[in-house]
Write an enzyme that holds these catalytic residues in place. Structure first.
Site, short mmCIF file in Angstrom:
data_model
loop_
_atom_site.label_atom_id
_atom_site.label_comp_id
_atom_site.label_asym_id
_atom_site.label_seq_id
_atom_site.Cartn_x
_atom_site.Cartn_y
_atom_site.Cartn_z
N ASN A 1 0.47 -1.12 0.02
CA ASN A 1 -0.12 -0.12 0.15
C ASN A 1 1.25 1.16 -0.05
O ASN A 1 0.32 1.90 -0.80
CB ASN A 1 -0.76 -0.29 1.38
N SER B 1 -6.96 6.11 -0.47
CA SER B 1 -8.29 5.52 0.77
C SER B 1 -9.10 6.85 1.08
O SER B 1 -8.13 8.02 1.82
CB SER B 1 -8.23 4.28 1.30
N TYR C 1 -3.52 -1.03 7.99
CA TYR C 1 -4.03 -0.37 6.68
C TYR C 1 -4.57 1.30 6.23
O TYR C 1 -4.35 1.64 5.66
CB TYR C 1 -5.07 -0.85 5.81
N LYS D 1 -2.52 3.90 4.31
CA LYS D 1 -3.23 5.11 3.07
C LYS D 1 -2.44 6.41 3.21
O LYS D 1 -2.74 7.22 2.56
CB LYS D 1 -4.60 4.51 3.30
#
Length: 254
Positions: free
Chosen positions: A107, A138, A151, A155
């Protein structure tokens, strides 16, 4: 940037949002769409070719976690063939907070490395023509899903990196903007793991919120490409496209 007759590289262009976006891009008539993805999918490539026979669609296997030098070698093959590339889309992403190192590698680090590699061909300080980068980040980059902090943080890092790229455009000649989807109906969100199992039902709870289809997201993605606004933080949520302000904005005085 009008997509017609442009040369575009799309990293992870066969994923959920990625594949629908690839379809919308092909419909807009680029000269070349080069898809780099970890898994070959001949049926998907054939579908894209059939959508618009005037567009040359090619595929190269690519894992974003490889070293910069390996990415540069692949990009040299592509640049030797196409001569010019107008747009790079970085779209690789995974959602699984059990896989801490890989989440960061895919990512964030993958986005940084692919961007770094293409600078060898684009950087105006090296005589390059410049280019445009669209990084798929995101909404979690500025509004974390706290049950998946790895996560969300990856992002946020990609978003911050993209904002810096945009400010470096006067030096490099390369402009950049971020694409930040909200909750989108893809396989990515159907089942995933929270960090340290803090919320075993995280995927189920997330899908209780209003969602958008990947097609809606893809159509707005194409609108963002056409707007071509350096530094834009595009929020693609519930079928809408909105440019948002960074919540904490200040100018560095290094």
């Amino acid at each position: 940037m009008a997509i017609a007759n442009k040369n575009i590289i799309f990293v992870a262009g066969l994923g959920g949002i990625g594949f629908d976006t690839s379809r919308e891009i092909v419909k807009s008539g680029p000269k070349n769409l080069v898809i780099l993805d970890r898994i070959d999918n001949p049926a998907a490539i054939a579908e894209l070719k059939a959508l618009n026979p005037k567009v040359t669609v090619t595929f190269y296997p690519y894992d974003v976690t490889v070293p910069v030098a390996e990415t540069t070698k692949l990009l040299k093959t592509i640049f030797d063939k196409l001569k010019t590339v107008d747009l790079l889309i970085n779209g690789a992403g995974i959602l699984d907070d059990y896989q801490i190192e890989r989440t960061i590698a895919v990512n964030f680090t993958g986005t940084v490395n692919t961007t770094t590699a293409i600078m060898a061909f684009w950087d105006k300080r090296k005589g390059g023509p410049g280019g445009v980068i669209a990084n798929i980040c995101s909404v979690t980059g500025f509004n974390a899903i706290y049950q998946v902090p790895v996560y969300s943080a990856s992002k946020a890092a990609a978003l911050s990196f993209t904002n810096s790229l945009a400010k470096l455009a006067p030096i490099t000649g390369v402009t950049a903007y971020s694409i930040n989807p909200g909750i989108t109906k893809t396989t990515l969100v159907h089942k995933f793991n929270s960090w340290l199992d803090v919320e075993p039902r995280v995927a189920e709870l997330l899908l209780e919120h209003p969602t958008q289809t990947s097609l809606e997201c893809a159509q707005n993605f194409v609108k963002a490409i056409e707007a071509n606004q350096n530094g834009a933080i595009w929020k693609l949520d519930l079928g809408t496209l909105e440019a948002i302000e960074w919540t904490k904005h200040w100018d560095s005085h290094i």
